[in-house]
Design a protein around this motif. Sequence first.
Motif, PDB file in Angstrom:
ATOM      1  N   GLU A 281       0.805  -1.219   0.000  1.00 49.32           N
ATOM      2  CA  GLU A 281       0.000   0.000   0.000  1.00 49.32           C
ATOM      3  C   GLU A 281       0.842   1.274   0.000  1.00 49.32           C
ATOM      4  O   GLU A 281       0.511   2.261   0.657  1.00 49.32           O
ATOM      5  CB  GLU A 281      -0.977  -0.025   1.182  1.00 49.32           C
ATOM      6  N   ASP A 282       1.925   1.251  -0.800  1.00 46.79           N
ATOM      7  CA  ASP A 282       2.774   2.432  -0.912  1.00 46.79           C
ATOM      8  C   ASP A 282       2.524   3.190  -2.212  1.00 46.79           C
ATOM      9  O   ASP A 282       3.246   4.144  -2.527  1.00 46.79           O
ATOM     10  CB  ASP A 282       4.250   2.046  -0.799  1.00 46.79           C
ATOM     11  N   GLY A 283       1.510   2.755  -2.974  1.00 47.20           N
ATOM     12  CA  GLY A 283       1.168   3.443  -4.209  1.00 47.20           C
ATOM     13  C   GLY A 283       1.899   2.954  -5.443  1.00 47.20           C
ATOM     14  O   GLY A 283       1.696   3.495  -6.533  1.00 47.20           O
ATOM     15  N   TRP A 284       2.727   1.918  -5.298  1.00 48.66           N
ATOM     16  CA  TRP A 284       3.498   1.374  -6.426  1.00 48.66           C
ATOM     17  C   TRP A 284       3.133  -0.090  -6.626  1.00 48.66           C
ATOM     18  O   TRP A 284       3.071  -0.860  -5.663  1.00 48.66           O
ATOM     19  CB  TRP A 284       4.994   1.510  -6.154  1.00 48.66           C
ATOM     20  N   PRO A 285       2.897  -0.512  -7.875  1.00 48.74           N
ATOM     21  CA  PRO A 285       2.441  -1.885  -8.131  1.00 48.74           C
ATOM     22  C   PRO A 285       3.540  -2.917  -7.915  1.00 48.74           C
ATOM     23  O   PRO A 285       4.672  -2.753  -8.372  1.00 48.74           O
ATOM     24  CB  PRO A 285       2.007  -1.851  -9.599  1.00 48.74           C
ATOM     25  N   ASP A 286       3.188  -3.973  -7.199  1.00 52.88           N
ATOM     26  CA  ASP A 286       4.068  -5.111  -6.968  1.00 52.88           C
ATOM     27  C   ASP A 286       3.551  -6.289  -7.798  1.00 52.88           C
ATOM     28  O   ASP A 286       2.473  -6.227  -8.390  1.00 52.88           O
ATOM     29  CB  ASP A 286       4.111  -5.443  -5.485  1.00 52.88           C
ATOM     30  N   ILE A 287       4.311  -7.396  -7.828  1.00 56.59           N
ATOM     31  CA  ILE A 287       3.981  -8.515  -8.714  1.00 56.59           C
ATOM     32  C   ILE A 287       4.137  -9.829  -7.964  1.00 56.59           C
ATOM     33  O   ILE A 287       5.209 -10.096  -7.392  1.00 56.59           O
ATOM     34  CB  ILE A 287       4.888  -8.513  -9.958  1.00 56.59           C
ATOM     35  N   PHE A 288       3.081 -10.651  -7.985  1.00 54.11           N
ATOM     36  CA  PHE A 288       3.128 -11.982  -7.376  1.00 54.11           C
ATOM     37  C   PHE A 288       3.079 -13.037  -8.482  1.00 54.11           C
ATOM     38  O   PHE A 288       2.231 -12.964  -9.383  1.00 54.11           O
ATOM     39  CB  PHE A 288       1.954 -12.189  -6.429  1.00 54.11           C
ATOM     40  N   ILE A 289       3.994 -14.018  -8.401  1.00 48.94           N
ATOM     41  CA  ILE A 289       4.054 -15.083  -9.410  1.00 48.94           C
ATOM     42  C   ILE A 289       4.174 -16.437  -8.714  1.00 48.94           C
ATOM     43  O   ILE A 289       5.201 -16.727  -8.092  1.00 48.94           O
ATOM     44  CB  ILE A 289       5.246 -14.884 -10.369  1.00 48.94           C
ATOM     45  N   PRO A 290       3.143 -17.289  -8.791  1.00 49.54           N
ATOM     46  CA  PRO A 290       3.274 -18.661  -8.283  1.00 49.54           C
ATOM     47  C   PRO A 290       4.239 -19.454  -9.162  1.00 49.54           C
ATOM     48  O   PRO A 290       4.283 -19.258 -10.377  1.00 49.54           O
ATOM     49  CB  PRO A 290       1.852 -19.223  -8.406  1.00 49.54           C
ATOM     50  N   CYS A 291       4.989 -20.330  -8.552  1.00 56.71           N
ATOM     51  CA  CYS A 291       5.954 -21.143  -9.276  1.00 56.71           C
ATOM     52  C   CYS A 291       5.709 -22.618  -9.003  1.00 56.71           C
ATOM     53  O   CYS A 291       5.288 -23.002  -7.908  1.00 56.71           O
ATOM     54  CB  CYS A 291       7.382 -20.772  -8.869  1.00 56.71           C
ATOM     55  N   ASP A 292       5.975 -23.431  -9.990  1.00 58.88           N
ATOM     56  CA  ASP A 292       5.747 -24.871  -9.918  1.00 58.88           C
ATOM     57  C   ASP A 292       6.951 -25.547  -9.269  1.00 58.88           C
ATOM     58  O   ASP A 292       8.054 -25.543  -9.832  1.00 58.88           O
ATOM     59  CB  ASP A 292       5.513 -25.415 -11.327  1.00 58.88           C
ATOM     60  N   THR A 294       8.782 -24.732  -6.797  1.00 54.66           N
ATOM     61  CA  THR A 294       9.770 -23.864  -6.155  1.00 54.66           C
ATOM     62  C   THR A 294       9.019 -22.763  -5.401  1.00 54.66           C
ATOM     63  O   THR A 294       7.811 -22.611  -5.562  1.00 54.66           O
ATOM     64  CB  THR A 294      10.728 -23.230  -7.185  1.00 54.66           C
ATOM     65  N   PRO A 295       9.707 -21.970  -4.567  1.00 51.71           N
ATOM     66  CA  PRO A 295       9.002 -20.918  -3.829  1.00 51.71           C
ATOM     67  C   PRO A 295       8.330 -19.913  -4.771  1.00 51.71           C
ATOM     68  O   PRO A 295       8.829 -19.636  -5.859  1.00 51.71           O
ATOM     69  CB  PRO A 295      10.122 -20.238  -3.028  1.00 51.71           C
ATOM     70  N   SER A 296       7.213 -19.378  -4.329  1.00 56.21           N
ATOM     71  CA  SER A 296       6.560 -18.316  -5.086  1.00 56.21           C
ATOM     72  C   SER A 296       7.425 -17.054  -5.066  1.00 56.21           C
ATOM     73  O   SER A 296       8.309 -16.900  -4.221  1.00 56.21           O
ATOM     74  CB  SER A 296       5.183 -18.002  -4.495  1.00 56.21           C
ATOM     75  N   ILE A 297       7.141 -16.159  -6.008  1.00 56.60           N
ATOM     76  CA  ILE A 297       7.881 -14.906  -6.129  1.00 56.60           C
ATOM     77  C   ILE A 297       6.956 -13.749  -5.774  1.00 56.60           C
ATOM     78  O   ILE A 297       5.806 -13.707  -6.223  1.00 56.60           O
ATOM     79  CB  ILE A 297       8.413 -14.717  -7.559  1.00 56.60           C
ATOM     80  N   LEU A 298       7.439 -12.805  -4.967  1.00 61.40           N
ATOM     81  CA  LEU A 298       6.729 -11.564  -4.715  1.00 61.40           C
ATOM     82  C   LEU A 298       7.706 -10.419  -4.971  1.00 61.40           C
ATOM     83  O   LEU A 298       8.581 -10.132  -4.156  1.00 61.40           O
ATOM     84  CB  LEU A 298       6.205 -11.511  -3.278  1.00 61.40           C
ATOM     85  N   TYR A 299       7.570  -9.818  -6.139  1.00 65.64           N
ATOM     86  CA  TYR A 299       8.442  -8.698  -6.504  1.00 65.64           C
ATOM     87  C   TYR A 299       7.915  -7.409  -5.869  1.00 65.64           C
ATOM     88  O   TYR A 299       6.859  -6.908  -6.255  1.00 65.64           O
ATOM     89  CB  TYR A 299       8.477  -8.514  -8.020  1.00 65.64           C
TER      90      TYR A 299
END
Length: 584
Positions: A281-292, A294-299
């Motif tokens: 909630e800082d006003g900038w878009p982040d990105i979540f990517i589930p991975c097969d 391996t750990p998921s990614i949260l950019y």
Amino acid sequence: MRFKFPRRLQLGYCHFALAISLAAYSVAGFAQRAKLSPPTPIANFTDVAEKAGLTMQEIFGGIDTKKYIIETTGTGVAIFDYDNDGWPDIFLVNGTRLGAAPTGPAPSNHLYRNNHDGTFTDVTARAGLAATGWGQGVCVGDYDNDGWEDLYITYYGKNRLYHNQGGVFTEVAEKAGVAGSGKSWGTGCAFVDYDRDGRLDLIVANYVDFDLATAPAPGERPTCIWKGVPVMCGPRGLPGAKNILYHNKGDGTFEDVTTKAHIDRTDGHYAFSVSTLDFDEDGWPDIFIPCDSTPSILYRNNHDGTFTDVAVTAGAAFNEDGREQAGMGSTVADYNGDGHLDIFKTNFSDDTSTLYRNNGDGTFTDATSAAGLGLYTQYLGWGTMFFDFDNDGWPDLILVNGHVYPEVDSQHLGSNYKEPRILYHNNGDGTFTDISASAGLGITTVASARGLAVGDLWNDGRMSAVISNMNAAPSLLVNQIRTSNHWIAIRLQGTKSNRDGIGARVSVKTENRILVDEVRSGSSYISNSDMRVHFGLAKATKIEWVEIRWPSGLTEKFTALAVDAIDTIKEGRGTAIAPEVKKP
């Protein structure tokens, strides 16, 4: 000596006893009536795809056996208004087969135009979208801000970008610089203005670097055996591919900024879907990517053109046991009404899906079991979306399932290749109830499903679902039970921000609550849902205000918006308000 009550007390006692008896009888009668008259169902989803004209066949690898992993992943769906007539249309990605091509015309993607009467017309050829290949995912966004929605499609091979020129598309991926090398295997994607310059950029998830010439055969390696049965190989044992970020240069072309933006600095790979959200909630878009596997990614967006994968420290990489999962699809919503956007993720069989509750401090907690979503382990989940199908103000959940190994049927491995869908109803208290069994044949019918998109196809507040099914026709699920609950949908039009308003945060204030969501491209499993933000309002007949925090940084308040309607909001037309300053 026998004690005798005074007569007045005797009469009182009799009246009391009679009252108790009548009460007991009343309770028993109520219980009997309740038993005879079950609660009125709130969902009866039926599949009207054939009746509506969605008759294409998804062709994707072998039917009875899958020799290579490329034959297993299926394709995505997009719901978007390609011709700007105000009615959502449907786009379905298609694949092909190995070896001998199927008889008849070559498999193609399909675009279906909404006829406004519950039916659709196939306009693929005249729209310029006929194409054959190992299609995978799709995302929608007006990348040149000309008012027409463009399409990006990922492939095993080179990806394709279709520029919408007034309802007719031209393929421009090579010219625009987003075709890729052809060596990676693209899966999910999303348009996102990560640097907030008013132009949509593009994030592409990649699965593996796959080469049919060197791919191992079923059973050839330990990673090619599942429960003692030889099966197709992967993804473990195959080389993982890096995700790609393209920066929009504003002249119709993109620059690959993957390394510059630190997108390649992550331990997660074998990536599938892409969901964007401003989780901190800082006003900038982040990105979540589930991975097969391996750990998921949260950019996390660092505001300077770079990202940091914070999935582990934020609590969104593993499940509550600290174990990596085989993530497939993902969806985002404020499921518990606390004003923070949460993440739900589907996983492989022999595991549950995962609900990450946003704690509001930049971290997540695995709330799967607490929310009642840990019921199933036999299903292999793919597409999933939060959507308020009964408009009671609380986002519900739909999941589509299907196994990757046809062998599970013949070898009796505890699962089925074709599996039912799951529908969870949000109870409004942080928990969900599985209502699948009573939600209609559209939910209980089995299929090997993959992509899923939801949207208000009829412009009447009813949220429907489009599903891609492996080697079968698509499904179009419509709830035949009408609700008296009210709703509102918000369509954004950016001016300084990107035209679609992708990344904008939308808050709706009713008498009792504030409902929150964001405009996003992509999500689900390699699919793109209706980008008009839909809110159920329950019994509320009016709203107090709608607040939009635009990607440009402007925050505006809009009043006097219509309920039970789709309201278009243009940036700069509301009352500007000072955004809330968060304390460090």
